[in-house]
Scaffold this active site. Structure first.
Site, PDB file in Angstrom:
ATOM      1  N   LYS A   1       2.611  40.961  22.857  1.00 38.00           N
ATOM      2  CA  LYS A   1       3.796  40.101  22.811  1.00 38.00           C
ATOM      3  C   LYS A   1       4.533  39.986  24.137  1.00 38.00           C
ATOM      4  O   LYS A   1       5.450  39.167  24.263  1.00 38.00           O
ATOM      5  CB  LYS A   1       4.742  40.590  21.710  1.00 38.00           C
ATOM      6  CG  LYS A   1       4.176  40.461  20.303  1.00 38.00           C
ATOM      7  CD  LYS A   1       5.169  40.946  19.271  1.00 38.00           C
ATOM      8  CE  LYS A   1       4.638  40.789  17.857  1.00 38.00           C
ATOM      9  NZ  LYS A   1       3.471  41.636  17.575  1.00 38.00           N
TER      10      LYS A   1
ATOM     11  N   LYS B   1      10.028  45.658  16.807  1.00 35.66           N
ATOM     12  CA  LYS B   1       8.647  45.554  16.331  1.00 35.66           C
ATOM     13  C   LYS B   1       7.705  46.108  17.391  1.00 35.66           C
ATOM     14  O   LYS B   1       8.099  46.297  18.555  1.00 35.66           O
ATOM     15  CB  LYS B   1       8.302  44.099  16.025  1.00 35.66           C
ATOM     16  CG  LYS B   1       8.563  43.117  17.154  1.00 35.66           C
ATOM     17  CD  LYS B   1       8.453  41.675  16.666  1.00 35.66           C
ATOM     18  CE  LYS B   1       8.864  40.686  17.751  1.00 35.66           C
ATOM     19  NZ  LYS B   1       8.811  39.286  17.260  1.00 35.66           N
TER      20      LYS B   1
ATOM     21  N   ARG C   1       6.194  27.436  12.115  1.00 38.28           N
ATOM     22  CA  ARG C   1       4.915  27.635  12.799  1.00 38.28           C
ATOM     23  C   ARG C   1       4.439  26.261  13.260  1.00 38.28           C
ATOM     24  O   ARG C   1       4.147  25.376  12.452  1.00 38.28           O
ATOM     25  CB  ARG C   1       3.907  28.275  11.842  1.00 38.28           C
ATOM     26  CG  ARG C   1       2.436  28.249  12.281  1.00 38.28           C
ATOM     27  CD  ARG C   1       2.149  29.004  13.543  1.00 38.28           C
ATOM     28  NE  ARG C   1       2.477  30.421  13.479  1.00 38.28           N
ATOM     29  CZ  ARG C   1       1.667  31.363  12.996  1.00 38.28           C
ATOM     30  NH1 ARG C   1       0.478  31.039  12.511  1.00 38.28           N
ATOM     31  NH2 ARG C   1       2.044  32.626  13.009  1.00 38.28           N
TER      32      ARG C   1
ATOM     33  N   ARG D   1       8.378  28.292   7.310  1.00 43.44           N
ATOM     34  CA  ARG D   1       8.097  29.463   6.479  1.00 43.44           C
ATOM     35  C   ARG D   1       9.425  30.126   6.107  1.00 43.44           C
ATOM     36  O   ARG D   1      10.208  30.492   6.975  1.00 43.44           O
ATOM     37  CB  ARG D   1       7.189  30.441   7.226  1.00 43.44           C
ATOM     38  CG  ARG D   1       5.894  29.786   7.712  1.00 43.44           C
ATOM     39  CD  ARG D   1       4.968  30.777   8.383  1.00 43.44           C
ATOM     40  NE  ARG D   1       5.585  31.413   9.552  1.00 43.44           N
ATOM     41  CZ  ARG D   1       4.947  32.275  10.343  1.00 43.44           C
ATOM     42  NH1 ARG D   1       3.711  32.621  10.072  1.00 43.44           N
ATOM     43  NH2 ARG D   1       5.559  32.800  11.399  1.00 43.44           N
TER      44      ARG D   1
ATOM     45  N   ARG E   1      10.810  39.019   7.314  1.00 43.74           N
ATOM     46  CA  ARG E   1       9.542  38.511   7.843  1.00 43.74           C
ATOM     47  C   ARG E   1       9.179  37.181   7.181  1.00 43.74           C
ATOM     48  O   ARG E   1       9.300  37.023   5.977  1.00 43.74           O
ATOM     49  CB  ARG E   1       8.442  39.540   7.632  1.00 43.74           C
ATOM     50  CG  ARG E   1       8.673  40.832   8.379  1.00 43.74           C
ATOM     51  CD  ARG E   1       7.686  41.904   7.989  1.00 43.74           C
ATOM     52  NE  ARG E   1       7.838  42.309   6.590  1.00 43.74           N
ATOM     53  CZ  ARG E   1       7.129  43.260   6.007  1.00 43.74           C
ATOM     54  NH1 ARG E   1       6.217  43.914   6.702  1.00 43.74           N
ATOM     55  NH2 ARG E   1       7.341  43.574   4.740  1.00 43.74           N
TER      56      ARG E   1
ATOM     57  N   ASP F   1       5.790  30.398  16.935  1.00 38.09           N
ATOM     58  CA  ASP F   1       6.754  30.752  15.896  1.00 38.09           C
ATOM     59  C   ASP F   1       8.147  30.532  16.460  1.00 38.09           C
ATOM     60  O   ASP F   1       8.568  31.207  17.415  1.00 38.09           O
ATOM     61  CB  ASP F   1       6.569  32.204  15.459  1.00 38.09           C
ATOM     62  CG  ASP F   1       5.259  32.409  14.706  1.00 38.09           C
ATOM     63  OD1 ASP F   1       4.654  31.406  14.292  1.00 38.09           O
ATOM     64  OD2 ASP F   1       4.850  33.571  14.528  1.00 38.09           O
TER      65      ASP F   1
ATOM     66  N   GLU G   1       7.441  34.040  19.048  1.00 36.61           N
ATOM     67  CA  GLU G   1       6.104  34.568  19.324  1.00 36.61           C
ATOM     68  C   GLU G   1       5.147  33.425  19.627  1.00 36.61           C
ATOM     69  O   GLU G   1       5.346  32.294  19.177  1.00 36.61           O
ATOM     70  CB  GLU G   1       5.560  35.372  18.134  1.00 36.61           C
ATOM     71  CG  GLU G   1       6.228  36.713  17.921  1.00 36.61           C
ATOM     72  CD  GLU G   1       5.483  37.581  16.915  1.00 36.61           C
ATOM     73  OE1 GLU G   1       4.295  37.297  16.644  1.00 36.61           O
ATOM     74  OE2 GLU G   1       6.088  38.543  16.405  1.00 36.61           O
TER      75      GLU G   1
ATOM     76  N   ASN H   1       1.137  32.885  19.057  1.00 35.72           N
ATOM     77  CA  ASN H   1      -0.057  33.425  18.404  1.00 35.72           C
ATOM     78  C   ASN H   1      -1.288  32.763  19.010  1.00 35.72           C
ATOM     79  O   ASN H   1      -1.507  31.563  18.837  1.00 35.72           O
ATOM     80  CB  ASN H   1      -0.005  33.158  16.899  1.00 35.72           C
ATOM     81  CG  ASN H   1       1.216  33.793  16.251  1.00 35.72           C
ATOM     82  OD1 ASN H   1       1.176  34.928  15.827  1.00 35.72           O
ATOM     83  ND2 ASN H   1       2.322  33.049  16.218  1.00 35.72           N
TER      84      ASN H   1
END
Length: 335
Positions: free
Chosen positions: A134, A171, A220, A240, A248, A288, A296, A298
């Site tokens: 990350k 995290k 996302r 989401r 989360r 994200d 983030e 991905n």
């Protein structure tokens, strides 16, 4: 063309995975599809990268489930990079971190060799090395990412916690799927040290400012070659929304998904991160986004593209495979 999909373990794949949908679309378009688990990659005596892989049967399939079931039941066969046009690294290194640490870097390492042997490797393995955890987010402009501290020192976490008015997200620096993600606030005063120690036992911790917009979940958003993945004026994105009492937004952590549309904030983020993602060879990634901040990036096996296709009633998988076809043609000098 011939595509080798590299996954963690073939028998643990699911019909609901984006990888399955991409593979079936490639099969439907007449391409040869192979699957290989990380443990079945091999370096051959002739200097080639090889794989003990399963080939998708040469017949039609009505569903993702029947396609994957048929593929899994195929016997393994040895193929090599001389036969592949594309090696698609769809394994998640973080999923192997605890029980199969030897597998974490194998896909990227074999991918680097295959790339030098003329195979189109997606995403580019050199870029994946850079983006292997990350901290990759810190390469991008401060304006589009949350305030962050990366450390293994409790005093650093405490100082950041106080500076952020006693409310932060904590995290692991290397992880995925929402595992070991915590919201730390005053209710956790007694447990905060234990939480930090538990995360740092396996590496660095990343502390981020808490964004109030996270209460509404996250988005996302898929990028292809640094640009929004789109079809019929629809953007490949889902919102989401986490379960009550859950921070989360991962689907397999119980979050529900719905369609999302492009916003001005998303466009600003794309303009900020797109050029470097293209430069690093990040063909297909999932961003994200919470509010107007990028939480983030991905890069290994971003999921959710099936949901995006269903919500927007367009086949985003087709757009992705068409783009891969064009890349292969360009590589071979046949644009």
């Amino acid at each position: 063309m011939t595509i080798l999909f590299v996954v963690n373990q073939v028998r643990k794949e699911s019909p609901g995975y984006t990888t399955t949908a991409l593979a079936l679309e490639a099969h439907r378009r007449g391409h040869t599809v192979y699957y290989v688990g990380i443990g079945d990659l091999v370096y051959l005596s002739d200097g080639r990268v090889g794989a003990h892989c399963r080939k998708a049967p040469n017949r039609e399939f009505r569903s993702l489930r029947t396609f994957l079931e048929a593929l899994i039941e195929e016997d393994k066969q040895l193929t090599s990079s001389s036969e592949w046009d594309v090696m698609w690294l769809r394994n998640d290194p973080a999923a192997d971190m605890e029980k199969r640490p030897w597998a974490q870097d194998a896909g990227v390492l074999f991918g680097q060799l295959a790339s030098k042997q003329g195979v189109l490797v997606l995403n580019h393995p050199d870029g994946l090395v850079k983006a292997s955890n990350k901290i990759y987010l810190q390469y991008f402009p401060e304006s589009v990412r949350p305030q962050t501290v990366v450390t293994r020192n409790m005093d650093d976490v405490e100082a950041f916690y106080r500076a952020q008015n006693h409310r932060i997200i904590l995290k692991p620096l290397k992880g995925s799927g929402g595992k070991n993600v915590f919201l730390l606030d005053k209710k956790d005063d007694k447990n905060r040290k234990q939480i930090v120690e538990a995360i740092c036992r396996d590496g660095f911790a990343i502390a981020q400012e808490y964004l109030p917009a996270a209460k509404k979940g996250d988005t996302r958003l898929f990028l292809m070659d640094g640009r929004p993945l789109m079809k019929a004026d629809k953007v490949a994105a889902i919102q989401r929304i986490q379960q009550a009492g859950e921070i989360r937004s991962n689907i397999h952590q119980g979050a529900r998904a719905k369609g999302a549309t492009m916003t001005k904030g998303m466009k600003t983020i794309i303009e900020a991160v797109g050029p470097l993602l293209r430069e690093d060879g990040m063909f297909l990634v999932g961003l994200d986004i919470v509010g107007d901040k990028l939480m983030e990036i991905n890069v290994f096996s971003p999921g959710g593209l099936i949901h995006a296709s269903e919500f927007h009633q367009v086949d985003f998988m087709e757009e992705v495979i068409i783009a891969v076809e064009q890349k292969v043609a360009n590589l071979k000098g046949n644009p």
